[in-house]
Design a protein around this motif. Structure first.
Motif, PDB file in Angstrom:
ATOM      1  N   GLU A   1       0.832  -1.216   0.000  1.00 17.77           N
ATOM      2  CA  GLU A   1       0.000   0.000   0.000  1.00 17.77           C
ATOM      3  C   GLU A   1       0.859   1.256   0.000  1.00 17.77           C
TER       4      GLU A   1
ATOM      5  N   THR B   1       4.073   1.492  -1.364  1.00 18.09           N
ATOM      6  CA  THR B   1       4.667   1.686  -2.689  1.00 18.09           C
ATOM      7  C   THR B   1       3.608   2.157  -3.686  1.00 18.09           C
ATOM      8  N   GLN B   2       2.374   1.684  -3.535  1.00 21.15           N
ATOM      9  CA  GLN B   2       1.302   2.137  -4.424  1.00 21.15           C
ATOM     10  C   GLN B   2       1.001   3.616  -4.194  1.00 21.15           C
ATOM     11  N   SER B   3       0.985   4.054  -2.939  1.00 17.60           N
ATOM     12  CA  SER B   3       0.707   5.472  -2.667  1.00 17.60           C
ATOM     13  C   SER B   3       1.819   6.369  -3.220  1.00 17.60           C
TER      14      SER B   3
ATOM     15  N   ARG C   1       3.677   5.657  -5.935  1.00 17.52           N
ATOM     16  CA  ARG C   1       3.472   5.691  -7.390  1.00 17.52           C
ATOM     17  C   ARG C   1       2.257   6.549  -7.767  1.00 17.52           C
ATOM     18  N   ASP C   2       1.173   6.434  -6.974  1.00 13.91           N
ATOM     19  CA  ASP C   2      -0.045   7.207  -7.259  1.00 13.91           C
ATOM     20  C   ASP C   2       0.188   8.714  -7.189  1.00 13.91           C
TER      21      ASP C   2
END
Length: 116
Positions: free
Chosen positions: A32, A34-36, A38-39
């Motif tokens: 979560e 690493t996704q935030s 990238r987002d």
């Protein structure tokens, strides 16, 4: 590609530093998080360590906005949980304002700006 360079200290405790490093080893960062990252328009992020001083380099795209990233993080419970956990290892730089963690650094030298 724009770059942002930031600094932050870890608590000067070898055991805590090793635990912090293990959280940042491949597969250690929660998906979560690493996704935030990238987002938010961050294309690449690297963290370097010497002693207890950390240096972060972020390469970002045109959508990256640090204020927007901060707002996204406040609204994300998993990011808040991660930040709370990481703060057990981290300490503010001596010149940080209250509540300030990673501090943006000013570039003072670039070889490409120098004459031959």
């Amino acid at each position: 590609m724009p770059k942002h360079c930031l600094a932050l200290d870890l608590k000067d405790d070898p055991e805590l530093i090793e635990r912090y490093k293990s959280y940042h080893a491949p597969g250690g960062v929660w998906p979560e998080i690493t996704q935030s990252i990238r987002d938010a328009g961050i294309l690449n992020m690297e963290i370097y360590l010497t002693g207890n001083r950390m240096f972060m380099i972020m390469e970002v795209d045109e959508t990256y906005d640090p204020k927007q990233k901060a707002a996204m993080d406040v609204g994300n419970p998993k990011v808040q949980e991660w930040e709370e956990l990481m703060w057990t290892f981290q300490q503010a730089l001596p010149w940080a304002k209250p509540g300030e963690k990673w501090i943006e650094m000013d570039r003072i030298f670039s070889l490409s700006d120098q004459s031959e």
